[in-house]
Design an enzyme around this catalytic site. Structure first.
Site, short mmCIF file in Angstrom:
data_model
loop_
_atom_site.label_atom_id
_atom_site.label_comp_id
_atom_site.label_asym_id
_atom_site.label_seq_id
_atom_site.Cartn_x
_atom_site.Cartn_y
_atom_site.Cartn_z
N LEU A 124 0.83 -1.20 0.00
CA LEU A 124 0.00 0.00 0.00
C LEU A 124 0.87 1.26 0.00
O LEU A 124 0.65 2.19 -0.77
CB LEU A 124 -0.89 -0.02 1.25
CG LEU A 124 -2.22 0.70 1.13
CD1 LEU A 124 -3.13 -0.04 0.17
CD2 LEU A 124 -2.87 0.83 2.51
N GLU A 125 1.88 1.24 0.87
CA GLU A 125 2.79 2.37 0.99
C GLU A 125 3.55 2.56 -0.33
O GLU A 125 3.75 3.68 -0.80
CB GLU A 125 3.76 2.11 2.16
CG GLU A 125 4.81 3.18 2.41
CD GLU A 125 4.21 4.52 2.84
OE1 GLU A 125 3.00 4.58 3.10
OE2 GLU A 125 4.97 5.51 2.88
N LYS A 152 23.80 -21.82 -11.51
CA LYS A 152 23.49 -21.61 -12.92
C LYS A 152 21.97 -21.54 -13.04
O LYS A 152 21.28 -22.55 -13.07
CB LYS A 152 24.05 -22.76 -13.77
CG LYS A 152 23.95 -22.45 -15.25
CD LYS A 152 24.73 -23.42 -16.09
CE LYS A 152 24.75 -22.97 -17.54
NZ LYS A 152 23.45 -22.51 -18.04
N ARG A 184 20.78 -13.05 -25.60
CA ARG A 184 22.07 -13.56 -26.03
C ARG A 184 22.07 -13.87 -27.53
O ARG A 184 23.04 -13.62 -28.23
CB ARG A 184 22.43 -14.83 -25.26
CG ARG A 184 23.84 -15.33 -25.60
CD ARG A 184 23.96 -16.85 -25.59
NE ARG A 184 23.62 -17.43 -24.32
CZ ARG A 184 24.48 -17.62 -23.34
NH1 ARG A 184 25.73 -17.26 -23.49
NH2 ARG A 184 24.09 -18.18 -22.23
N LYS A 195 34.21 -20.10 -11.73
CA LYS A 195 35.07 -19.19 -12.49
C LYS A 195 36.35 -18.98 -11.70
O LYS A 195 36.31 -18.83 -10.47
CB LYS A 195 34.38 -17.83 -12.68
CG LYS A 195 33.22 -17.88 -13.66
CD LYS A 195 32.44 -16.58 -13.69
CE LYS A 195 31.31 -16.69 -14.70
NZ LYS A 195 30.21 -15.75 -14.40
N CYS A 234 -5.08 -61.92 -15.04
CA CYS A 234 -5.89 -63.05 -14.56
C CYS A 234 -7.33 -62.99 -15.04
O CYS A 234 -8.12 -63.87 -14.74
CB CYS A 234 -5.85 -63.12 -13.04
SG CYS A 234 -6.81 -61.83 -12.24
N CYS A 262 -7.63 -54.88 -9.65
CA CYS A 262 -8.02 -56.23 -10.05
C CYS A 262 -8.61 -56.90 -8.83
O CYS A 262 -8.04 -56.84 -7.74
CB CYS A 262 -6.79 -56.99 -10.54
SG CYS A 262 -7.02 -58.78 -10.55
N CYS A 283 -4.62 -63.80 -8.52
CA CYS A 283 -4.03 -63.11 -9.68
C CYS A 283 -2.51 -63.23 -9.62
O CYS A 283 -1.88 -62.75 -8.69
CB CYS A 283 -4.44 -61.63 -9.65
SG CYS A 283 -3.65 -60.65 -10.93
ZN ZN Z 1 -5.52 -59.88 -11.92
#
Ligand code: ZN
Length: 684
Positions: A37-38, A123, A144, A306, A427, A442, A448
């Site tokens: 605000l300021e 980087k 660049r 560097k 299955c 399943c 299974c």
């Molecule tokens: Zn199954």
């Protein structure tokens, strides 16, 4: 009258400086010292004064950041000093080589006694730009480009509030500042959320959003205001026509120039700068950044080293493509684009059906990836991923590769939508969503084979029964050939069973049996974890074991008792009750016990020390107590229980059907007692 104008001039100048200062606090260092605000009040006071005295408006006034009309195209700009990219390294060997080259090149010209001093920096994953300041005023900004010729993005960089429109203090006539324009992750999220609501373009990542904004012809677009800038280098520094004579400003190191930039009011990412010594310093900087990478507010794609001394930089000079004094140590790319050639579904341990994208192989995160998870059907719909689409794959660390998003711009015409099957591909049981879950499952349970294989794999894993030597392939073969129908069968395997499966030679079959036998008395917590009860992870299993001490106690535990365990909620308690209410699960536990496979009870709190120093073995069935209870009484009274009998045992407690252990005790003079005698001994 003139005095009045001077007063207004001073007032305007004062306001500008104040606003510039707050810009630095707010946009460079994320630490505003006044309220929004300021800040707005200062801005409107300035623009009111400027509209009353339009001849006092300057190009560098904070009110003049945003230009009027969009551009038709960007002009090309030739860089007065080329903006070369850096040589890349991906491994510590590469970095070592760089350090050696630096030393050997310098040795030809000067004496090198100590380790080389390096300036380390992040980087940033954004776009490199050049900002030209003339007599301290920003006159020009360019990308660049190819390093020699870039695009004139002056009107756009002026809109980036962390870029000062003029500098403070003793400024050179010409200063080319180089740095990175980027977008913070939170600003990226905000931008995308707004764009989604408005049905506008969604950016793939912050870098993409930064590039899209900086290279937008309209500097008024709102995303421009979300861009940030950090200075990390320089091109031309010219005072009295001495090109690039940074030494005139009495700077001897890269670090010192960047400190000077701070004094000029330029944003510099000082928090992550570090001057280190030699290869060990470099690599430990790298490690510390890798470890903190995810807590940074923006993306980085590596770190930069560097040579700190400007004299040494000058000696090392440039190759045709890159400076010889600098190196970018890059992280392996975690994202890549490839095409989905198909979508399969996989069946997990708990029957969860996971769609998996089959991909054109792509190198990402250091490995070649040809499958990536799509999580569930909702995710596929939400991201509108189709077979044939080009997608972004992410593989970060050891996490399973996942499909992040579709690249809509690249979508071919003949894509196919994924349709969830209604039967398990393994299955053929039906596939259902249970209890409003997102995930399909399943319904075949351990019938299974896919679920059986996964649950065996889990049960044998290191944190569960820890039976070493069972690879995924072997488990699959044993299941497919009917040797394993449940966990119990693992302990019934014989050498000839294993050798019938052509994967195993006799020696390794013997070793496998050894490791199976050594897993016959797991700790209660790892046994419980091995059961693969939904929502019962390693820690929860340990908490439950600690509280209930024996598997029998857990089986009969009430819902409320389970809830009283640390961190167990309704969902987990329910899942445990459900598990032990299923006959086939109890069958597994009792069948294991019948072949002498059972968890060792947790230690009981000591009731007495009556049996201290005494060692017991237990055999057979007892009328009034379970074997676990007998063990509990021994341990809580200070005694020890061994699972096998040896000459070190003091007592053998025998029940009905005592076998080999009884013979051993008789032949080796170990005192044999029955249940009644044991009760007398501990005074139950
Ligand atoms: Zn199954």
């Amino acid at each position: 009258m003139f005095k009045d104008i001077d007063f207004i001039k001073d007032k305007i100048e004062d306001l500008r400086r104040t606003i510039e200062e707050h810009n630095i606090h707010y946009y460079c260092y994320d630490s505003p010292i006044i309220s929004d605000l300021e800040y707005d009040r200062l801005m409107s006071e300035l623009s009111n004064l400027e509209s009353m005295y339009p001849n006092l408006i300057t190009e560098y006034s904070p009110t003049q950041r945003v230009g009027s009309s969009p551009l038709m195209s960007f002009n090309k700009v030739k860089h007065s000093v080329p903006m070369l990219s850096l040589s890349n390294a991906f491994t510590s060997e590469d970095v070592n080589l760089f350090n050696k080259k630096v030393i050997s090149s310098l040795c030809k010209k000067i004496d090198i006694k100590d380790d080389i001093e390096y300036f380390c920096d992040l980087k940033l994953d954004g776009l490199a730009v050049n900002l030209r300041y003339e007599n301290g005023v920003l006159v020009h900004g360019s990308t660049r480009g190819d390093g020699y010729i870039g695009e004139d993005v002056t009107s756009n960089v002026r809109a980036i509030k962390s870029i000062p429109l003029r500098l403070i203090g003793d400024v050179p006539k010409i200063l080319d500042v180089r740095g990175e324009v980027l977008m913070y992750n939170k600003d990226f999220d905000d931008l995308n959320n707004k764009n989604i609501k408005k049905g506008e373009r969604v950016f793939v990542n912050p870098r993409n959003a930064a590039a899209g904004s900086l290279r937008n012809l309209d500097s008024k677009i709102s995303s421009m205001r979300k861009l940030r800038f950090f200075a990390y280098g320089w091109g031309n520094i010219n005072d009295n026509n001495e090109i690039n004579e940074i030494s005139k400003f009495e700077h001897k190191t890269h670090e010192s120039v960047l400190n000077w930039f701070v004094l000029l009011g330029l944003p510099v990412n000082k928090k992550y700068h570090k001057v280190v010594s030699g290869i060990s310093g470099i690599l430990s900087y790298y490690d510390s950044i890798v470890n903190n990478r995810n807590s940074l507010p923006y993306g980085i794609d590596g770190v930069v080293y560097k040579v700190n001394s400007l004299d040494k930089q000058k000696i090392l000079g440039y190759s045709s493509r890159a400076p010889r004094f600098a190196l970018a140590h890059k992280f392996l790319a975690e994202e890549a684009i490839t095409q989905i050639v198909g979508i399969d579904v996989q069946v997990g341990r708990t029957g969860a059906i996971t769609p998996v994208a089959r991909l054109k192989p792509v190198f990402v995160g250091g490995v070649t990836v040809s499958n990536a998870t799509l999580h569930n059907e909702n995710e596929i719909k939400r991201k509108d991923i189709r077979i044939g689409d080009f997608v972004i794959i992410r593989r970060a660390g050891d996490v399973i590769p996942e499909v992040v998003s579709t690249v809509i711009d690249l979508r071919p015409n003949n894509t196919i939508q994924f349709i969830m099957a209604d039967r398990c591909p393994v299955c053929n049981s039906s596939i259902k969503r249970i209890d409003n879950e997102i995930v399909y499952r399943c319904t075949g349970g351990l019938y299974c084979p896919a679920q059986l294989k996964q649950s065996l794999k889990h049960a044998l894993s290191r944190k569960a029964l820890n039976i070493v030597g069972f690879g995924e392939k072997l488990i699959e073969k044993l299941v497919d050939n009917g040797y394993l129908r449940s966990l119990v069968d693992i302990f019934r395997l014989t050498i000839s069973d294993l050798m019938n499966i052509d994967l195993v030679a006799e020696k390794s079959a013997t070793n496998l049996l050894k490791s199976i036998n050594s897993a016959r008395k797991p700790s209660l917590s790892s046994f419980l974890f091995a059961m693969g009860i939904r929502h019962v992870g390693e820690t929860t299993a340990a908490d439950i074991a600690k509280k209930f001490k024996t598997i029998d106690n857990i089986i009969i535990a009430s819902f409320d008792e389970l809830l009283s365990v640390n961190d167990i909620g309704y969902r987990t308690a329910n899942s445990i009750k459900l598990f032990f209410s299923e006959k086939h699960n109890l069958d597994v536990i009792y069948s294991l016990r019948s072949i002498d496979v059972y968890p060792i009870s947790e230690e009981y709190e000591k009731v007495s020390e009556k049996l201290k120093g005494k060692s017991f073995a237990v055999t057979g069935k007892f009328q009034d107590y379970s074997r676990e209870e007998i063990i509990k009484y021994i341990e809580s009274n200070g005694g020890k229980v061994t699972s096998n009998i040896s000459k070190k045992n003091d007592y053998l407690i025998t029940g009905e059907n005592s076998g080999k252990k009884l013979n051993f005790a008789e032949n080796n003079g170990i005192q044999i007692i029955d249940q009644q005698e044991f009760i007398k001994l501990v005074d139950l």
